[in-house]
Design a protein around this motif. Structure first.
Motif, PDB file in Angstrom:
ATOM      1  N   TYR A 131       5.955  14.022  22.000  1.00  0.00           N
ATOM      2  CA  TYR A 131       5.685  12.764  21.301  1.00  0.00           C
ATOM      3  C   TYR A 131       6.973  11.974  21.131  1.00  0.00           C
ATOM      4  O   TYR A 131       8.064  12.525  21.012  1.00  0.00           O
ATOM      5  CB  TYR A 131       5.019  13.019  19.946  1.00  0.00           C
ATOM      6  N   VAL A 132       6.824  10.652  21.106  1.00  0.00           N
ATOM      7  CA  VAL A 132       7.914   9.717  20.841  1.00  0.00           C
ATOM      8  C   VAL A 132       7.468   8.847  19.687  1.00  0.00           C
ATOM      9  O   VAL A 132       6.474   8.108  19.819  1.00  0.00           O
ATOM     10  CB  VAL A 132       8.248   8.855  22.074  1.00  0.00           C
ATOM     11  N   ILE A 133       8.154   8.905  18.553  1.00  0.00           N
ATOM     12  CA  ILE A 133       7.753   8.162  17.360  1.00  0.00           C
ATOM     13  C   ILE A 133       8.970   7.464  16.774  1.00  0.00           C
ATOM     14  O   ILE A 133      10.117   7.789  17.094  1.00  0.00           O
ATOM     15  CB  ILE A 133       7.116   9.094  16.311  1.00  0.00           C
ATOM     16  N   SER A 134       8.706   6.490  15.913  1.00  0.00           N
ATOM     17  CA  SER A 134       9.785   5.769  15.244  1.00  0.00           C
ATOM     18  C   SER A 134       9.333   5.404  13.845  1.00  0.00           C
ATOM     19  O   SER A 134       8.142   5.476  13.512  1.00  0.00           O
ATOM     20  CB  SER A 134      10.158   4.497  16.027  1.00  0.00           C
ATOM     21  N   ASN A 135      10.317   5.005  13.014  1.00  0.00           N
ATOM     22  CA  ASN A 135      10.026   4.593  11.645  1.00  0.00           C
ATOM     23  C   ASN A 135      10.979   3.450  11.325  1.00  0.00           C
ATOM     24  O   ASN A 135      12.098   3.663  10.852  1.00  0.00           O
ATOM     25  CB  ASN A 135      10.231   5.761  10.685  1.00  0.00           C
ATOM     26  N   VAL A 136      10.532   2.247  11.625  1.00  0.00           N
ATOM     27  CA  VAL A 136      11.384   1.065  11.472  1.00  0.00           C
ATOM     28  C   VAL A 136      11.810   0.879  10.031  1.00  0.00           C
ATOM     29  O   VAL A 136      12.968   0.562   9.731  1.00  0.00           O
ATOM     30  CB  VAL A 136      10.649  -0.190  12.008  1.00  0.00           C
ATOM     31  N   GLY A 137      10.879   1.090   9.100  1.00  0.00           N
ATOM     32  CA  GLY A 137      11.197   0.877   7.686  1.00  0.00           C
ATOM     33  C   GLY A 137      12.221   1.859   7.159  1.00  0.00           C
ATOM     34  O   GLY A 137      13.018   1.521   6.279  1.00  0.00           O
TER      35      GLY A 137
ATOM     36  N   ASP B  23      -1.966  15.339  14.116  1.00  0.00           N
ATOM     37  CA  ASP B  23      -1.776  15.949  12.799  1.00  0.00           C
ATOM     38  C   ASP B  23      -0.289  16.215  12.539  1.00  0.00           C
ATOM     39  O   ASP B  23       0.193  16.064  11.418  1.00  0.00           O
ATOM     40  CB  ASP B  23      -2.557  17.264  12.719  1.00  0.00           C
ATOM     41  N   ARG B  24       0.409  16.592  13.583  1.00  0.00           N
ATOM     42  CA  ARG B  24       1.840  16.836  13.441  1.00  0.00           C
ATOM     43  C   ARG B  24       2.591  15.546  13.120  1.00  0.00           C
ATOM     44  O   ARG B  24       3.489  15.522  12.275  1.00  0.00           O
ATOM     45  CB  ARG B  24       2.401  17.465  14.736  1.00  0.00           C
ATOM     46  N   VAL B  25       2.207  14.429  13.765  1.00  0.00           N
ATOM     47  CA  VAL B  25       2.854  13.146  13.504  1.00  0.00           C
ATOM     48  C   VAL B  25       2.605  12.712  12.069  1.00  0.00           C
ATOM     49  O   VAL B  25       3.511  12.195  11.391  1.00  0.00           O
ATOM     50  CB  VAL B  25       2.341  12.092  14.497  1.00  0.00           C
ATOM     51  N   LYS B  26       1.394  12.948  11.559  1.00  0.00           N
ATOM     52  CA  LYS B  26       1.084  12.583  10.177  1.00  0.00           C
ATOM     53  C   LYS B  26       1.903  13.428   9.193  1.00  0.00           C
ATOM     54  O   LYS B  26       2.359  12.919   8.160  1.00  0.00           O
ATOM     55  CB  LYS B  26      -0.401  12.775   9.919  1.00  0.00           C
ATOM     56  N   GLU B  27       2.100  14.720   9.508  1.00  0.00           N
ATOM     57  CA  GLU B  27       2.895  15.575   8.618  1.00  0.00           C
ATOM     58  C   GLU B  27       4.345  15.104   8.530  1.00  0.00           C
ATOM     59  O   GLU B  27       4.967  15.183   7.464  1.00  0.00           O
ATOM     60  CB  GLU B  27       2.861  17.022   9.116  1.00  0.00           C
ATOM     61  N   LEU B  28       4.888  14.605   9.656  1.00  0.00           N
ATOM     62  CA  LEU B  28       6.264  14.124   9.638  1.00  0.00           C
ATOM     63  C   LEU B  28       6.427  12.897   8.746  1.00  0.00           C
ATOM     64  O   LEU B  28       7.521  12.654   8.208  1.00  0.00           O
ATOM     65  CB  LEU B  28       6.732  13.811  11.060  1.00  0.00           C
ATOM     66  N   GLY B  29       5.396  12.135   8.565  1.00  0.00           N
ATOM     67  CA  GLY B  29       5.452  10.938   7.725  1.00  0.00           C
ATOM     68  C   GLY B  29       4.995  11.214   6.310  1.00  0.00           C
ATOM     69  O   GLY B  29       4.324  10.365   5.698  1.00  0.00           O
ATOM     70  N   ASP B  30       5.373  12.379   5.753  1.00  0.00           N
ATOM     71  CA  ASP B  30       4.947  12.725   4.405  1.00  0.00           C
ATOM     72  C   ASP B  30       5.836  12.014   3.379  1.00  0.00           C
ATOM     73  O   ASP B  30       6.507  11.019   3.695  1.00  0.00           O
ATOM     74  CB  ASP B  30       4.979  14.247   4.214  1.00  0.00           C
TER      75      ASP B  30
ATOM     76  N   PHE C 200       7.874   5.327   4.703  1.00  0.00           N
ATOM     77  CA  PHE C 200       6.770   4.789   5.504  1.00  0.00           C
ATOM     78  C   PHE C 200       6.335   5.813   6.552  1.00  0.00           C
ATOM     79  O   PHE C 200       7.092   6.714   6.909  1.00  0.00           O
ATOM     80  CB  PHE C 200       7.196   3.490   6.209  1.00  0.00           C
ATOM     81  N   ALA C 201       5.110   5.633   7.021  1.00  0.00           N
ATOM     82  CA  ALA C 201       4.587   6.538   8.053  1.00  0.00           C
ATOM     83  C   ALA C 201       5.248   6.229   9.398  1.00  0.00           C
ATOM     84  O   ALA C 201       5.736   5.116   9.636  1.00  0.00           O
ATOM     85  CB  ALA C 201       3.076   6.386   8.153  1.00  0.00           C
ATOM     86  N   PHE C 202       5.263   7.247  10.300  1.00  0.00           N
ATOM     87  CA  PHE C 202       5.817   7.072  11.635  1.00  0.00           C
ATOM     88  C   PHE C 202       4.813   6.336  12.524  1.00  0.00           C
ATOM     89  O   PHE C 202       3.597   6.473  12.373  1.00  0.00           O
ATOM     90  CB  PHE C 202       6.148   8.433  12.266  1.00  0.00           C
ATOM     91  N   ASP C 203       5.375   5.559  13.461  1.00  0.00           N
ATOM     92  CA  ASP C 203       4.552   4.895  14.477  1.00  0.00           C
ATOM     93  C   ASP C 203       4.674   5.670  15.784  1.00  0.00           C
ATOM     94  O   ASP C 203       5.776   6.050  16.200  1.00  0.00           O
ATOM     95  CB  ASP C 203       5.020   3.450  14.681  1.00  0.00           C
ATOM     96  N   LYS C 204       3.545   5.880  16.437  1.00  0.00           N
ATOM     97  CA  LYS C 204       3.512   6.655  17.672  1.00  0.00           C
ATOM     98  C   LYS C 204       3.642   5.719  18.859  1.00  0.00           C
ATOM     99  O   LYS C 204       2.875   4.785  19.031  1.00  0.00           O
ATOM    100  CB  LYS C 204       2.205   7.439  17.743  1.00  0.00           C
ATOM    101  N   HIS C 205       4.634   6.017  19.739  1.00  0.00           N
ATOM    102  CA  HIS C 205       4.828   5.240  20.955  1.00  0.00           C
ATOM    103  C   HIS C 205       4.223   5.942  22.165  1.00  0.00           C
ATOM    104  O   HIS C 205       3.688   5.263  23.059  1.00  0.00           O
ATOM    105  CB  HIS C 205       6.322   5.000  21.202  1.00  0.00           C
ATOM    106  N   ALA C 206       4.312   7.279  22.231  1.00  0.00           N
ATOM    107  CA  ALA C 206       3.741   8.001  23.364  1.00  0.00           C
ATOM    108  C   ALA C 206       3.379   9.401  22.919  1.00  0.00           C
ATOM    109  O   ALA C 206       4.027   9.983  22.039  1.00  0.00           O
ATOM    110  CB  ALA C 206       4.744   8.073  24.515  1.00  0.00           C
ATOM    111  N   LEU C 207       2.306   9.937  23.531  1.00  0.00           N
ATOM    112  CA  LEU C 207       1.859  11.301  23.281  1.00  0.00           C
ATOM    113  C   LEU C 207       1.383  11.852  24.613  1.00  0.00           C
ATOM    114  O   LEU C 207       0.313  11.498  25.100  1.00  0.00           O
ATOM    115  CB  LEU C 207       0.746  11.315  22.240  1.00  0.00           C
TER     116      LEU C 207
ATOM    117  N   GLU D 173       3.935  -0.732  15.322  1.00  0.00           N
ATOM    118  CA  GLU D 173       3.113  -1.538  14.422  1.00  0.00           C
ATOM    119  C   GLU D 173       3.771  -1.661  13.055  1.00  0.00           C
ATOM    120  O   GLU D 173       3.830  -2.768  12.490  1.00  0.00           O
ATOM    121  CB  GLU D 173       1.728  -0.891  14.300  1.00  0.00           C
ATOM    122  N   ALA D 174       4.217  -0.584  12.505  1.00  0.00           N
ATOM    123  CA  ALA D 174       4.935  -0.567  11.214  1.00  0.00           C
ATOM    124  C   ALA D 174       4.209  -1.388  10.165  1.00  0.00           C
ATOM    125  O   ALA D 174       4.795  -2.238   9.477  1.00  0.00           O
ATOM    126  CB  ALA D 174       6.368  -1.060  11.399  1.00  0.00           C
TER     127      ALA D 174
END
Length: 528
Positions: A404-410, A429-436, A441-448, A506-507
C-alpha cells in the motif's frame, strides 16, 4: 693402686680410662649424689685383658672411640711383636733340635704358654674392640638418623617460612597498592572526579572505549593538565606565595565545579538531546574561564574534548537502546499483525467451507428435481473453490500480500508518503488502523496492489527511496520524503501491473478543518 671415678647411685658407669675435663659437670637429669659421696676412690689395676663395656658411654663418645682405636693399634703392634717372637722361637727351636739341646725344653714350653696367653689377650682385645666399633657405628647411625630427621624438619620449616614470607610479601604489595590507590582516589576526588554509573558500562561494544577514555581523563587530572592557571597572577596579603596557593586552590575549586557539571550532563543525557547536553558543558567551561579571567584559569581543551567524548558515549548507548526498544515494539506489532492475518485466514476458510457445504447441499437437492437448472450453483461452487485455493495459497506463501501507498497531508504535509505491506485478508483494515488516534487525520490511500511477492516489492521500493527516508535509525518507520506521483512511477517500473492509482489525496477531514479554520479567522477579522 690408682684413683678411679666412683659414680653415684643412679649414674651411668663411665669408661675405665675416662678422665673428666676441667669444666665437667654431672648431667642435670642424673639424681644428686648422696652427701659425703667420694667421686674418686683407690682401686687395684685392671686385668691386662681389656673387656668390652656392656653399654656405650653416654658422654665422651668421640674421645672413647679415639682411645679404643689407639688401643686397637697397640694390640696390633703387640700382635706384630708376637709374630716376631714366634718367628724367633721357631728359629731357636730349629737350632735346639739341631743341637739336640734338651735342657731348655721347660723354658721353651713356658715361652709358648706365655705366647698363648698373649694371643688370647690380643684376641679378646680385638673382639672387644670390634664390639665397641659395632656399637659406636650403631649409635652413630642413630645419631645420623636423628640428624636427618632434624634436617628434614628444618627444611620443611624453612619451606613453610618461605611460603609465609611470600604470602606476607604479596599481602604487603596488595596493601601498598591499596594505599597508593586510596591516595590516587583522594587526588581525583579533590578535583571532583568520581567513579559514577555510566550508561555505556552496560554495552559490550562501548565498555572498553569508556574504560580507556576514563583512564585518559584520570591521567589528565593527575598530570595537572586538566586545568591551567597562572600562579604569579595574584598576590594575597602582599605575599606572592600565599597568592600562588590561593590561585591553585581556586583553580581546583573551578575544576571540581566543571567535573560536577560534566557528570550531571552524562547522567541527564537522553537519546536525542546530545546537542543540548554538549552546549550545557560548553557553557560550564566558558563560565569558568570568565570567573578565572584575572588568574588565567581555563579548562584544558584536550580535557574538555575527553569529557565531551564521554558524554557522546552515553548518548550513543542510549540511542542504540532506544532503537532496540523501538525495534522490539515493532517486532511485537508485526507478530500481532501476523496473528491477525492467521485469524483472518482461518475465519475466511471456515466461512468458505460453511458456504460451500450449503451450496453443495442445495445442488444435491436441485439435482433431484427433473429439468432443474444447476448452472448458477455450479458456478458459485467453482468460485468458492477458487477462493479456498487463494486462502490456502496465502496461508502457505508468507510473502504474498498487498503493498500500500498512503499519505496524510494534514499530519505530515504533501511531500511525505508511507510505503508498507500487509497480509490481511482485508488490507483496508490495516490502513484504517494506521489512522487511529495517534494522528490527527485519517490516511488517504493512493494504491493497493496484490503481489505474490509483496515482501520483495516493498523492499525494492524502500531501496529506491532510501535516500529520502525520514527515520534513518529505525528502518521499520516506513515514511519517505516523496510525492505519490514519484511512488507511482517506481511502482510501474518494479511491478508493471498497476491498474488503479489515486494521484491527489482526498484529505477530506483536513480540508474541511482548514475551511472551518479560514471561516473562523475571517469572522474574527471582520469583528476586529
Amino acid at each position: 693402686m690408682s684413683l678411679v671415678f666412683n659414680p653415684a647411685p643412679g649414674w651411668p658407669e663411665p669408661p675405665a680410662d675416662w678422665v673428666p675435663e676441667a669444666d665437667w659437670q654431672p648431667d642435670p637429669e642424673w639424681p644428686p649424689a648422696p652427701e659425703g659421696w667420694q667421686l674418686w676412690i683407690e682401686q687395684p689395676a685392671a686385668a691386662s685383658t681389656p673387656q668390652a663395656p656392656s653399654t656405650l658411654p653416654r658422654w665422651g663418645l668421640r674421645k672413647f672411640a679415639q682411645s679404643m682405636a689407639a688401643e686397637l693399634e697397640t694390640l696390633r703392634a703387640a700382635n706384630a711383636e708376637l709374630t716376631l717372637v714366634s718367628t724367633e722361637y721357631s728359629t731357636l727351636q730349629a737350632t735346639l733340635d739341631a743341637a739336640h739341646v734338651t735342657d731348655t725344653v721347660d723354658a721353651v714350653q713356658k715361652l709358648e704358654a706365655h705366647a698363648a696367653d698373649i694371643r688370647l689377650g690380643i684376641a679378646a682385645a680385638e673382639a672387644a674392640a670390634r664390639q665397641n666399633i659395632v656399637a659406636i657405628d650403631a649409635e652413630a647411625e642413630q645419631h645420623r638418623a636423628a640428624l636427618a630427621a632434624v634436617e628434614a624438619q628444618s627444611a620443611e620449616r624453612r619451606t613453610q617460612i618461605a611460603l609465609e614470607e611470600q604470602a606476607l610479601q604479596a599481602e604487603l604489595r596488595t596493601l601498598t597498592a591499596t594505599v597508593v590507590n586510596l591516595r590516587d582516589t583522594a587526588v581525583l576526588q579533590d578535583a571532583g572526579l568520581f567513579d559514577f554509573e555510566h550508561a555505556a558500562e552496560n554495552s559490550l561494544e562501548l565498555k572498553d572505549k569508556l574504560d580507556t577514555l576514563r583512564a585518559k581523563i584520570k591521567a589528565e587530572v593527575r598530570s595537572k593538565d586538566a586545568i591551567s592557571f597562572d600562579p604569579s597572577s595574584f598576590t594575597f596579603n602582599n605575599s606572592p606565595a600565599q597568592g600562588a596557593k590561593f590561585v591553585k586552590e581556586f583553580a581546583t575549586l573551578m575544576l571540581r565545579a566543571y567535573n560536577s557539571e560534566a557528570e550531571n550532563c552524562v547522567k541527564s543525557v537522553r537519546a536525542g538531546n546530545l546537542t543540548a547536553a554538549e552546549a550545557r558543558l560548553d557553557r560550564a567551561r566558558d563560565t569558568i574561564s570568565k570567573l578565572g579571567l584575572r588568574m588565567n584559569i581555563n579548562v584544558g581543551s584536550r580535557y574538555h574534548r575527553m569529557r565531551m567524548d564521554e558524554l557522546g558515549l552515553a548518548a550513543r548507548y542510549l540511542v542504540a537502546l532506544a532503537a532496540k526498544k523501538e525495534a522490539e515494539r515493532e517486532e511485537r506489532a508485526r507478530l500481532r499483525e501476523e496473528e491477525k492475518v492467521l485469524r483472518e485466514i482461518e475465519a475466511a476458510r471456515a466461512k468458505l467451507d460453511k458456504e460451500r457445504a450449503q451450496y453443495v447441499k442445495a445442488l444435491e437437492q436441485l439435482l433431484q428435481q427433473p429439468g432443474a437448472d444447476t448452472t448458477e450453483l455450479e458456478q458459485r461452487l467453482a468460485q468458492i473453490d477458487l477462493d479456498i485455493e487463494n486462502v490456502e495459497f496465502r496461508r502457505a506463501n508468507t510473502r504474498a500480500g498487498h503493498v500500500y501507498v498512503i499519505s496524510n497531508v494534514g499530519a505530515f504535509g504533501e511531500r511525505m508518503v508511507k510505503i508498507g505491506m500487509t497480509r490481511r485478508q482485508e488490507p483496508n483494515d490495516r490502513v484504517k488502523e494506521l489512522g487511529d488516534a495517534s494522528v490527527p487525520f485519517a490516511f488517504d490511500k493512493h494504491a493497493l496492489i496484490f503481489s505474490k511477492d509483496a515482501v520483495g516489492l516493498e523492499a525494492a521500493l524502500h531501496r529506491e527511496f532510501a535516500h529520502v527516508r525520514v527515520n534513518r535509525i529505525n528502518q521499520r518507520r516506513e515514511f519517505f520524503y516523496a510525492t505519490p506521483v514519484e511512488v507511482r512511477d517506481a511502482l510501474v517500473r518494479h511491478d508493471g501491473h498497476l491498474l488503479d492509482f489515486v494521484e491527489y489525496p482526498e484529505a477530506e477531514e483536513f480540508r474541511l478543518s482548514q475551511a472551518i479554520f479560514d471561516q473562523e479567522r475571517r469572522i474574527l477579522t471582520a469583528v476586529a
